[in-house]
Design a protein around this motif. Structure first.
Motif, PDB file in Angstrom:
ATOM      1  N   UNK A 164       0.715  -1.101  -0.084  1.00  0.00           N
ATOM      2  CA  UNK A 164      -0.117   0.087   0.080  1.00  0.00           C
ATOM      3  C   UNK A 164       0.733   1.206   0.046  1.00  0.00           C
ATOM      4  N   UNK A 165       0.304   2.047  -0.734  1.00  0.00           N
ATOM      5  CA  UNK A 165       1.301   3.598  -0.918  1.00  0.00           C
ATOM      6  C   UNK A 165       0.318   4.875  -0.885  1.00  0.00           C
ATOM      7  N   UNK A 166       0.998   5.813  -0.161  1.00  0.00           N
ATOM      8  CA  UNK A 166       0.220   7.179  -0.191  1.00  0.00           C
ATOM      9  C   UNK A 166       0.016   7.571  -1.472  1.00  0.00           C
ATOM     10  N   UNK A 167      -0.546   8.486  -1.754  1.00  0.00           N
ATOM     11  CA  UNK A 167      -1.029   9.451  -3.052  1.00  0.00           C
ATOM     12  C   UNK A 167       0.435  10.061  -3.399  1.00  0.00           C
ATOM     13  N   UNK A 168       0.970  10.640  -2.412  1.00  0.00           N
ATOM     14  CA  UNK A 168       2.299  11.268  -2.433  1.00  0.00           C
ATOM     15  C   UNK A 168       3.410  10.314  -3.165  1.00  0.00           C
ATOM     16  N   UNK A 169       3.388   9.064  -2.455  1.00  0.00           N
ATOM     17  CA  UNK A 169       4.584   8.146  -2.941  1.00  0.00           C
ATOM     18  C   UNK A 169       4.210   7.579  -4.438  1.00  0.00           C
ATOM     19  N   UNK A 215      -4.202   0.398  -1.794  1.00  0.00           N
ATOM     20  CA  UNK A 215      -3.421  -1.019  -2.597  1.00  0.00           C
ATOM     21  C   UNK A 215      -4.491  -1.707  -3.268  1.00  0.00           C
ATOM     22  N   UNK A 216      -4.121  -2.803  -3.958  1.00  0.00           N
ATOM     23  CA  UNK A 216      -5.084  -3.691  -5.083  1.00  0.00           C
ATOM     24  C   UNK A 216      -6.041  -4.329  -3.987  1.00  0.00           C
ATOM     25  N   UNK A 217      -7.186  -4.308  -4.342  1.00  0.00           N
ATOM     26  CA  UNK A 217      -8.110  -5.073  -3.726  1.00  0.00           C
ATOM     27  C   UNK A 217      -8.300  -6.538  -4.016  1.00  0.00           C
ATOM     28  N   UNK A 218      -8.229  -7.411  -3.039  1.00  0.00           N
ATOM     29  CA  UNK A 218      -8.250  -8.808  -3.449  1.00  0.00           C
ATOM     30  C   UNK A 218      -9.723  -8.909  -4.012  1.00  0.00           C
ATOM     31  N   UNK A 219      -9.890  -9.739  -5.301  1.00  0.00           N
ATOM     32  CA  UNK A 219     -11.246 -10.082  -5.846  1.00  0.00           C
ATOM     33  C   UNK A 219     -11.823  -8.899  -6.668  1.00  0.00           C
ATOM     34  N   UNK A 220     -11.069  -7.997  -6.786  1.00  0.00           N
ATOM     35  CA  UNK A 220     -11.408  -6.734  -7.334  1.00  0.00           C
ATOM     36  C   UNK A 220     -11.949  -7.090  -8.818  1.00  0.00           C
ATOM     37  N   UNK A 221     -11.352  -7.864  -9.725  1.00  0.00           N
ATOM     38  CA  UNK A 221     -11.612  -8.124 -11.071  1.00  0.00           C
ATOM     39  C   UNK A 221     -13.193  -8.737 -11.023  1.00  0.00           C
TER      40      UNK A 221
END
Length: 167
Positions: free
Chosen positions: A39-44, A82-88
């Motif tokens: 997971x990352x901040x918008x700034x990062x 972060x990428x959501x599990x099961x997002x697709x």
């Protein structure tokens, strides 16, 4: 971001752009799949991708609404994603459900286009049938995907239980 990560991120940007998204959308999604921490901040994210924080924020909100990304609770005012599990899976289910108003609109078109316009009726019928088929099959794909993932997990669990110990 190292050179191999950059190549992957850039390729995903181009791939998603070809599918109708934006290059930044593909790059953001790709980076969040491989970055550490996950997971990352918008700034990062803006710094890693070399784009403005506003651009990252806009794309992140869009992907969050589509269930591809999720916001991570952290201390402070920064938003982390972060990428959501099961997002697709969720995205396909959502897109499939959104086809119903289009199918209904095409039905309206068929109700106003008479038999005296056979070419137009045929086009409307084919289009309606395609979207009705896709909506029905999209729901089936989600269910088949869930079953596939379940079977894969069962297979992996079975293999783990049957491996000889290394003592």
């Amino acid at each position: 971001m190292d050179a191999l990560d950059k190549e992957f991120v850039d390729r995903m940007g181009l791939a998603l752009e070809r599918l109708g998204g934006t290059r930044t959308m593909g790059r953001l999604w790709a980076w969040l799949m491989v970055c550490d921490p996950p997971h990352q901040s918008l700034t990062d994210l803006a710094a890693a991708l070399g784009v403005s924080k506003t651009a990252v924020s806009t794309v992140a909100r869009y992907l969050e609404a589509g269930a591809i990304l999720e916001r991570v609770p952290v201390a402070g005012r920064q938003h982390h994603y972060r990428v959501a599990a099961g997002g697709w899976e969720q995205l396909l289910a959502d897109r499939t459900a959104r086809m119903q108003p289009l199918i209904e609109a095409l039905e309206t078109g068929l109700s106003v286009v008479g038999a005296d316009r056979p070419e137009q009726r045929a086009l409307l019928e084919e289009t309606r049938d395609f979207y009705a088929f896709t909506a029905r099959d999209g729901a089936n794909v989600v269910e088949r995907w869930k079953q596939y993932r379940y079977e894969q997990a069962q297979h992996m669990e079975s293999r783990e239980h049957h491996q000889p110990s290394k003592d």
